[in-house]
Write a protein that holds these residues in place. Structure first.
Motif, PDB file in Angstrom:
ATOM      1  N   SER A  35       7.213   1.000 -23.290  1.00  0.00           N
ATOM      2  CA  SER A  35       6.631   0.302 -22.131  1.00  0.00           C
ATOM      3  C   SER A  35       6.644  -1.213 -22.341  1.00  0.00           C
ATOM      4  O   SER A  35       6.993  -1.972 -21.433  1.00  0.00           O
ATOM      5  CB  SER A  35       5.206   0.804 -21.849  1.00  0.00           C
ATOM      6  N   GLU A  54       4.590  -7.655 -32.084  1.00  0.00           N
ATOM      7  CA  GLU A  54       4.637  -6.289 -32.623  1.00  0.00           C
ATOM      8  C   GLU A  54       4.117  -6.298 -34.054  1.00  0.00           C
ATOM      9  O   GLU A  54       4.609  -7.062 -34.882  1.00  0.00           O
ATOM     10  CB  GLU A  54       6.077  -5.753 -32.555  1.00  0.00           C
ATOM     11  N   GLY A  62       7.023   4.481 -30.518  1.00  0.00           N
ATOM     12  CA  GLY A  62       7.171   5.927 -30.670  1.00  0.00           C
ATOM     13  C   GLY A  62       8.512   6.486 -30.241  1.00  0.00           C
ATOM     14  O   GLY A  62       8.668   7.713 -30.154  1.00  0.00           O
ATOM     15  N   VAL A 125      -2.187  -8.461 -33.291  1.00  0.00           N
ATOM     16  CA  VAL A 125      -3.225  -9.036 -32.418  1.00  0.00           C
ATOM     17  C   VAL A 125      -4.574  -8.477 -32.849  1.00  0.00           C
ATOM     18  O   VAL A 125      -4.756  -7.259 -32.891  1.00  0.00           O
ATOM     19  CB  VAL A 125      -2.943  -8.713 -30.936  1.00  0.00           C
ATOM     20  N   HIS A 167      -1.337   4.524 -27.620  1.00  0.00           N
ATOM     21  CA  HIS A 167      -2.542   5.364 -27.648  1.00  0.00           C
ATOM     22  C   HIS A 167      -3.804   4.583 -28.025  1.00  0.00           C
ATOM     23  O   HIS A 167      -4.884   4.899 -27.561  1.00  0.00           O
ATOM     24  CB  HIS A 167      -2.347   6.523 -28.633  1.00  0.00           C
ATOM     25  N   MET A 215       1.098   4.175 -22.650  1.00  0.00           N
ATOM     26  CA  MET A 215      -0.009   5.043 -23.062  1.00  0.00           C
ATOM     27  C   MET A 215      -1.350   4.321 -23.103  1.00  0.00           C
ATOM     28  O   MET A 215      -2.403   4.968 -23.063  1.00  0.00           O
ATOM     29  CB  MET A 215       0.287   5.654 -24.436  1.00  0.00           C
ATOM     30  N   GLY A 227       3.529  13.660 -24.284  1.00  0.00           N
ATOM     31  CA  GLY A 227       4.514  13.998 -25.317  1.00  0.00           C
ATOM     32  C   GLY A 227       5.853  13.314 -25.069  1.00  0.00           C
ATOM     33  O   GLY A 227       5.911  12.290 -24.399  1.00  0.00           O
TER      34      GLY A 227
HETATM   35  O1  48F Z   1       3.033   3.710 -29.220  1.00  0.00           O
HETATM   36  P1  48F Z   1       4.068   3.009 -28.434  1.00  0.00           P
HETATM   37  O2  48F Z   1       5.436   3.568 -28.417  1.00  0.00           O
HETATM   38  O3  48F Z   1       3.462   2.789 -26.959  1.00  0.00           O
HETATM   39  P2  48F Z   1       4.018   3.052 -25.468  1.00  0.00           P
HETATM   40  O4  48F Z   1       5.004   2.007 -25.092  1.00  0.00           O
HETATM   41  O5  48F Z   1       4.817   4.428 -25.580  1.00  0.00           O
HETATM   42  C1  48F Z   1       4.203   5.625 -25.959  1.00  0.00           C
HETATM   43  C2  48F Z   1       5.284   6.585 -26.432  1.00  0.00           C
HETATM   44  O6  48F Z   1       5.927   6.044 -27.582  1.00  0.00           O
HETATM   45  C3  48F Z   1       4.786   7.988 -26.792  1.00  0.00           C
HETATM   46  C4  48F Z   1       4.233   8.803 -25.670  1.00  0.00           C
HETATM   47  C5  48F Z   1       4.817   8.800 -24.318  1.00  0.00           C
HETATM   48  O7  48F Z   1       6.058   9.267 -24.231  1.00  0.00           O
HETATM   49  O8  48F Z   1       3.267   9.491 -25.855  1.00  0.00           O
HETATM   50  O9  48F Z   1       3.774   7.869 -27.792  1.00  0.00           O
HETATM   51  O10 48F Z   1       2.839   3.228 -24.622  1.00  0.00           O
HETATM   52  O11 48F Z   1       4.160   1.503 -28.962  1.00  0.00           O
HETATM   53  C6  48F Z   1       3.023   0.728 -29.148  1.00  0.00           C
HETATM   54  C7  48F Z   1       3.378  -0.409 -30.107  1.00  0.00           C
HETATM   55  O12 48F Z   1       2.271  -1.292 -30.218  1.00  0.00           O
HETATM   56  C8  48F Z   1       2.190  -1.742 -31.555  1.00  0.00           C
HETATM   57  C9  48F Z   1       2.572  -0.507 -32.376  1.00  0.00           C
HETATM   58  O13 48F Z   1       2.978  -0.855 -33.679  1.00  0.00           O
HETATM   59  C10 48F Z   1       3.693   0.079 -31.535  1.00  0.00           C
HETATM   60  O14 48F Z   1       4.973  -0.383 -31.926  1.00  0.00           O
HETATM   61  N1  48F Z   1       0.826  -2.229 -31.797  1.00  0.00           N
HETATM   62  C11 48F Z   1      -0.311  -1.475 -31.865  1.00  0.00           C
HETATM   63  N2  48F Z   1      -1.366  -2.247 -32.121  1.00  0.00           N
HETATM   64  C12 48F Z   1      -0.920  -3.530 -32.199  1.00  0.00           C
HETATM   65  C13 48F Z   1       0.490  -3.515 -31.992  1.00  0.00           C
HETATM   66  C14 48F Z   1      -1.544  -4.789 -32.439  1.00  0.00           C
HETATM   67  N3  48F Z   1      -2.864  -4.892 -32.659  1.00  0.00           N
HETATM   68  N4  48F Z   1      -0.770  -5.901 -32.465  1.00  0.00           N
HETATM   69  C15 48F Z   1       0.571  -5.812 -32.254  1.00  0.00           C
HETATM   70  N5  48F Z   1       1.210  -4.633 -32.023  1.00  0.00           N
END
Ligand code: 48F
Length: 250
Positions: A35, A54, A62, A125, A167, A215, A227
């Motif tokens: 996303s 990141e 994910g 962050v 998440h 998410m 999922g």
């Molecule tokens: O978890 P993530 O892939 O989030 P998304 O874009 O997609 C979810 C799907 O991957 C999957 C699903 C749906 O198909 O259930 O899980 O919503 O990517 C979130 C990113 O945020 C980073 C983390 O390392 C990951 O790469 N992140 C999390 N906390 C921080 C962060 C933070 N405090 N500072 C910087 N990056």
């Protein structure tokens, strides 16, 4: 002849120019999963300065693990135009489900984003700047957290912040705690069909100048999880970019 100090100087100067450009941008996107990558791409295509932060070294969130390490993922038909825009291949499984390679999805999103967006990886962050609304983020090296060293952070400012931390919905959780203006409910159980619809529907502004995508949206509103189907993540990233573009242009 290559010179080690020139190599070091080139890296330091180039990176610090990037860091200075990130001090004040239109949009900070936190989290480089599907996303956050999609949102960053479309915001940049609309002409906005974007800084993508990141906490891990690698972007992609994910995506890489597909479903249970099987590195294939599924998208539904509505998300195909986004895959086409990035030139990502897919196979029709049936009329609603299309299957694609997780590595190709991650690699293609990252490649297009890295060409357009200032990316700070290995940066975490840890807090937000809140005045009339959210006006920036407080950052530190991820390695600082991992080492447990006591080092004060720095601040990056923006007109809008996007929580794409998945998440954990980190930015929304911090903002909710500091402002007490809203609640982060935490995501519900598995219900892919409903989750995919609701995550896109509820994508938007959570608090003034703070938007949620992916998410993080499910966590804020207590929506079910879905999922390894990723259409909703891509569509949510595109939608948040469109909403922010409308806001910043008005
Ligand atoms: O978890 P993530 O892939 O989030 P998304 O874009 O997609 C979810 C799907 O991957 C999957 C699903 C749906 O198909 O259930 O899980 O919503 O990517 C979130 C990113 O945020 C980073 C983390 O390392 C990951 O790469 N992140 C999390 N906390 C921080 C962060 C933070 N405090 N500072 C910087 N990056």
């Amino acid at each position: 002849m290559v010179d080690e100090t020139v190599i070091s100087k080139a890296i330091i100067e180039s990176y610090f120019e990037r860091l200075k450009r990130c001090l004040n941008v239109d949009v900070i996107v936190v989290g480089a999963g599907p996303s956050g990558l999609t949102a960053s791409y479309y915001l940049s295509e609309s002409g906005f300065n974007v800084c993508l932060i990141e906490k891990r070294l690698s972007l992609g969130g994910g995506i890489w693990g597909g479903g249970m390490f099987f590195n294939k993922i599924v998208v539904q038909s509505q998300a195909l135009p986004i895959l086409d825009e990035f030139g990502i291949g897919y196979e029709r499984y049936d009329e609603e489900h299309y299957v694609l390679d997780a590595i190709e999805l991650a690699g293609s999103l990252i490649r297009e984003v890295a060409k357009r967006v200032e990316v700070l990886n290995g940066v975490c962050v840890e807090d937000v700047v809140v005045r009339d609304g959210v006006e920036g983020v407080v950052v530190n090296w991820s390695a600082t957290f991992m080492s447990g060293l006591h080092v004060d952070p720095l601040v990056l400012r923006s007109k809008v912040v996007v929580d794409a931390t998945g998440h954990d919905a980190v930015v929304c959780r911090i903002t909710a705690k500091k402002t007490k203006a809203f609640e982060v409910k935490g995501e519900g159980g598995m219900y892919a069909d409903l989750a995919e619809k609701l995550v896109v529907e509820k994508t938007g502004e959570v608090y003034p100048n703070l938007y949620a995508t992916g998410m993080a949206v499910a966590s804020v509103y207590g929506l079910p999880r879905m999922g390894p189907i990723f259409g909703g993540m891509l569509l949510s990233g595109k939608k948040v970019a469109e909403l922010i573009a409308d806001k910043l242009r008005s």
